[in-house]
Write a protein that holds these residues in place. Structure first.
Motif, PDB file in Angstrom:
ATOM      1  N   LEU A   1      43.050 -37.600  55.097  1.00 21.14           N
ATOM      2  CA  LEU A   1      43.527 -36.216  55.180  1.00 21.14           C
ATOM      3  C   LEU A   1      42.518 -35.264  54.543  1.00 21.14           C
ATOM      4  N   TYR A   2      42.012 -35.606  53.368  1.00 22.37           N
ATOM      5  CA  TYR A   2      41.114 -34.710  52.646  1.00 22.37           C
ATOM      6  C   TYR A   2      39.765 -34.592  53.354  1.00 22.37           C
ATOM      7  N   ASN A   3      39.359 -35.650  54.051  1.00 26.46           N
ATOM      8  CA  ASN A   3      38.149 -35.595  54.871  1.00 26.46           C
ATOM      9  C   ASN A   3      38.364 -34.649  56.051  1.00 26.46           C
TER      10      ASN A   3
ATOM     11  N   ILE B   1      43.517 -46.211  56.118  1.00 30.08           N
ATOM     12  CA  ILE B   1      44.287 -44.989  56.345  1.00 30.08           C
ATOM     13  C   ILE B   1      45.639 -45.139  55.653  1.00 30.08           C
ATOM     14  N   ARG B   2      46.049 -44.090  54.943  1.00 23.54           N
ATOM     15  CA  ARG B   2      47.344 -44.127  54.269  1.00 23.54           C
ATOM     16  C   ARG B   2      48.321 -43.178  54.956  1.00 23.54           C
TER      17      ARG B   2
ATOM     18  N   GLU C   1      51.308 -32.178  52.887  1.00 18.04           N
ATOM     19  CA  GLU C   1      49.853 -32.380  52.882  1.00 18.04           C
ATOM     20  C   GLU C   1      49.197 -31.535  51.787  1.00 18.04           C
ATOM     21  N   LEU C   2      49.605 -30.266  51.675  1.00 19.74           N
ATOM     22  CA  LEU C   2      49.035 -29.381  50.659  1.00 19.74           C
ATOM     23  C   LEU C   2      49.396 -29.846  49.255  1.00 19.74           C
TER      24      LEU C   2
ATOM     25  N   THR D   1      41.179 -36.501  41.571  1.00 23.09           N
ATOM     26  CA  THR D   1      40.641 -37.802  41.985  1.00 23.09           C
ATOM     27  C   THR D   1      40.040 -37.826  43.393  1.00 23.09           C
ATOM     28  N   ILE D   2      40.050 -36.701  44.092  1.00 23.75           N
ATOM     29  CA  ILE D   2      39.457 -36.671  45.435  1.00 23.75           C
ATOM     30  C   ILE D   2      37.939 -36.831  45.298  1.00 23.75           C
TER      31      ILE D   2
END
Length: 241
Positions: A94-96, A108-109, A144-145, A154-155
């Protein structure tokens, strides 16, 4: 009409790149054996391809050859149940996708309240994590946000200033009702998430509802994010350092 003919006719009407399962072919219980053989023959003829166990697709042809369906399409059977969303993509994937990190995850989570998901898409493992509330079409983008806020520290490779700007932009695009819904969902998340959510929202436009977040955190607890007041001026009001 024979089962094989019926299945092929139905499949050829589908949009290339979209995935499907046996259940979407309108097969009667006594037709499953014949349907399985028909599907295998179509795979051998390369009319369709197998994405994972029980999941198939018609290859989309381009000038560069056949391409796989989009990630969201491949994961559709695990994200929805009967047309209703029950899970969403989270974690580094998601963050990518959001442009917060350049890291490419090894797996994938998927976050879901009750569904346990363990499968493979090609060589990529798909694992599940528990969401804080029931996932729906109406709230998954808010979750998601909140997950970005939860994993802020931790990202991998994430620039804190840019991540704060990203969150402020996304939160600023929400309607008043969406912000209210986000606050009520945030109350289900850990205190550190509530604190940073409050700091971000109060930077945009303080509302009375933020008092619910304020009351939910311990006034004696310091939440260490290594954020400065230059990056987010409201942190002092939310015990963030």
């Amino acid at each position: 009409m024979r089962v094989a003919e019926k299945i092929e006719k139905m499949i050829l009407k589908m949009i290339p790149g979209n995935t499907f399962k046996y259940q979407e072919l309108g097969i009667a219980k006594d037709e499953y054996s014949a349907a399985t053989k028909a599907i295998e023959r179509l795979i051998k003829r390369e009319v369709i391809k197998r994405a994972s166990t029980g999941l198939f697709y018609i290859p989309k042809q381009t000038a560069f050859g056949n391409i796989m369906p989009r990630e969201e399409e491949l994961l559709k059977p695990y994200l929805f149940n009967g047309g209703q969303r029950t899970a969403y993509i989270t974690g580094i994937t998601l963050y990518n996708r959001m442009g917060i990190t350049t890291q490419v995850p090894k797996n994938i989570r998927l976050a879901s309240r009750d569904k346990r998901i363990v499968t493979k898409i090609g060589s990529v493992e798909v694992k599940s994590v528990k969401s804080y509330v029931e996932v729906t079409n109406e709230n998954y983008y808010l979750l998601e946000l909140l997950d970005v806020i939860k994993d802020f520290k931790t990202i991998p490779d994430a620039d804190k200033t840019q991540t704060i700007r990203f969150l402020l932009n996304k939160l600023g695009e929400l309607t008043v009702k969406e912000k209210e819904k986000l606050i009520w969902i945030a109350l289900k998340y850990p205190p550190r998430v509530r604190a940073l959510t409050g700091a971000l929202l109060s930077e945009l436009n303080p509302t009375d509802l933020l008092q619910e977040l304020k009351k939910s955190i311990n006034p004696l607890t310091i939440y260490k994010y290594k954020i400065t007041s230059q990056q987010l001026p409201t942190i002092e009001n939310w015990n963030i350092q």
